[in-house]
Design a protein around this motif. Sequence first.
Motif, short mmCIF file in Angstrom:
data_model
loop_
_atom_site.label_atom_id
_atom_site.label_comp_id
_atom_site.label_asym_id
_atom_site.label_seq_id
_atom_site.Cartn_x
_atom_site.Cartn_y
_atom_site.Cartn_z
N ILE A 129 2.75 13.29 -7.68
CA ILE A 129 3.54 13.11 -6.26
C ILE A 129 3.12 12.15 -5.46
CG2 ILE A 129 4.10 14.29 -4.30
CD1 ILE A 129 4.49 16.96 -5.85
N GLN A 130 1.99 11.95 -5.61
CA GLN A 130 1.33 10.88 -4.80
C GLN A 130 1.55 9.41 -5.24
OE1 GLN A 130 -2.75 11.84 -5.13
NE2 GLN A 130 -2.69 13.33 -3.38
N VAL A 131 1.79 9.41 -6.77
CA VAL A 131 2.41 8.24 -7.51
C VAL A 131 3.88 7.86 -6.90
CG1 VAL A 131 2.97 7.04 -9.54
CG2 VAL A 131 0.89 8.16 -9.38
N ILE A 132 4.74 9.02 -6.92
CA ILE A 132 6.05 8.93 -6.26
C ILE A 132 5.91 8.41 -5.02
CG2 ILE A 132 8.17 10.14 -5.71
CD1 ILE A 132 7.53 12.18 -7.64
N ILE A 133 4.98 8.86 -4.07
CA ILE A 133 4.88 8.35 -2.67
C ILE A 133 4.74 6.75 -2.64
CG2 ILE A 133 3.48 8.60 -0.63
CD1 ILE A 133 3.28 11.59 -1.11
N LYS A 134 3.92 6.36 -3.73
CA LYS A 134 3.31 5.06 -3.71
C LYS A 134 4.41 4.29 -3.95
CE LYS A 134 -0.97 5.00 -2.60
NZ LYS A 134 -1.34 4.55 -1.33
N TRP A 135 5.39 4.68 -5.00
CA TRP A 135 6.83 3.89 -5.39
C TRP A 135 7.79 4.01 -4.02
CZ3 TRP A 135 7.27 0.67 -8.67
CH2 TRP A 135 6.68 0.73 -9.99
N GLN A 136 7.70 5.07 -3.34
CA GLN A 136 8.62 5.07 -2.14
C GLN A 136 8.15 4.00 -1.20
OE1 GLN A 136 11.41 6.66 -1.72
NE2 GLN A 136 11.54 5.88 0.49
N GLU A 137 6.77 3.94 -1.00
CA GLU A 137 6.22 2.90 -0.09
C GLU A 137 6.73 1.40 -0.36
OE1 GLU A 137 1.86 3.97 -0.29
OE2 GLU A 137 2.22 5.33 1.13
N GLN A 138 6.62 1.17 -1.71
CA GLN A 138 6.97 0.06 -2.28
C GLN A 138 8.60 -0.19 -1.83
OE1 GLN A 138 5.40 -2.85 -3.91
NE2 GLN A 138 3.89 -1.63 -2.94
N ALA A 139 9.37 0.90 -1.95
CA ALA A 139 10.65 0.72 -1.74
C ALA A 139 11.08 0.22 -0.60
CB ALA A 139 11.41 2.09 -2.42
N GLU A 140 10.31 0.98 0.56
CA GLU A 140 10.46 0.75 1.85
C GLU A 140 9.88 -0.56 2.31
OE1 GLU A 140 8.73 3.85 4.20
OE2 GLU A 140 9.69 5.47 3.00
N SER A 141 8.83 -0.99 1.59
CA SER A 141 8.25 -2.36 2.06
C SER A 141 9.31 -3.54 1.56
CB SER A 141 6.87 -2.44 1.30
OG SER A 141 6.38 -3.73 1.63
N TYR A 142 9.65 -3.44 0.47
CA TYR A 142 10.41 -4.57 0.13
C TYR A 142 11.81 -4.61 0.97
CZ TYR A 142 7.83 -5.81 -3.94
OH TYR A 142 6.91 -6.27 -4.70
N LEU A 143 12.28 -3.34 1.23
CA LEU A 143 13.46 -3.19 1.99
C LEU A 143 13.33 -4.10 3.62
CD1 LEU A 143 16.40 -1.95 1.92
CD2 LEU A 143 15.34 -0.14 3.03
N MET A 144 12.10 -3.69 3.87
CA MET A 144 11.81 -4.22 5.42
C MET A 144 11.60 -5.68 5.19
SD MET A 144 8.50 -3.24 7.69
CE MET A 144 7.40 -4.26 6.55
N GLN A 145 10.98 -6.08 4.12
CA GLN A 145 10.89 -7.51 3.89
C GLN A 145 11.90 -8.31 3.81
OE1 GLN A 145 7.91 -8.97 0.97
NE2 GLN A 145 7.20 -6.67 1.14
N ALA A 146 13.25 -7.84 3.24
CA ALA A 146 14.59 -8.23 3.11
C ALA A 146 15.06 -8.30 4.42
CB ALA A 146 15.35 -7.30 1.99
N LYS A 147 15.06 -7.15 5.12
CA LYS A 147 15.69 -7.09 6.81
C LYS A 147 15.14 -8.22 7.29
CE LYS A 147 14.33 -3.93 9.85
NZ LYS A 147 14.21 -2.77 10.54
N GLU A 148 13.77 -8.61 7.34
CA GLU A 148 13.09 -9.31 8.07
C GLU A 148 13.73 -10.96 7.64
OE1 GLU A 148 11.46 -8.89 10.84
OE2 GLU A 148 11.77 -6.95 10.36
#
Length: 159
Positions: free
Chosen positions: A118-137
Amino acid sequence: MYPYYYYRVNNWDHILMLLRQSLYAEEMVCSMSSELFHIPETKDLEGNDEMHSHLVPASYHRVTAVGSAQRLKNGEQRETIVQTMTTCIINAENQDRKVREGLNTMEQNASQEYKAFIQVIIKWQEQAESYLMQAKEAVKSMGYSMPAENEQQTGEALY
């Protein structure tokens, strides 16, 4: 003025790449968390159902944002395409908050054997959020405004 115009018209490639990276990470979150439904010890893991009720619309909004960015990269120029993309970015972010809550609940309730998974899933979720934030910026840096954040935007599927 010319360099700004050139950047605004031709930078959809970068935004498309960031959104695709976010979607790829989301694919891993979907695959791994859905697998837990098929493992006898985790099929009823607390938080997974609730997390998926937000993961599904988050995925929909990412897919729509990627499709919109692809259309812009291909040369379509309607402002409504940009509005669709930016609205979906915000809606995905809003859903991601609830996905993260569900993942934290899952981690807290999982047996020791599945916590690392589940911690690996959380890391993938962090990546999904990070790339989305970068796209927004990146969209903002092109001079486009984003819809009001922290509230569900209207005009798309009922998620």
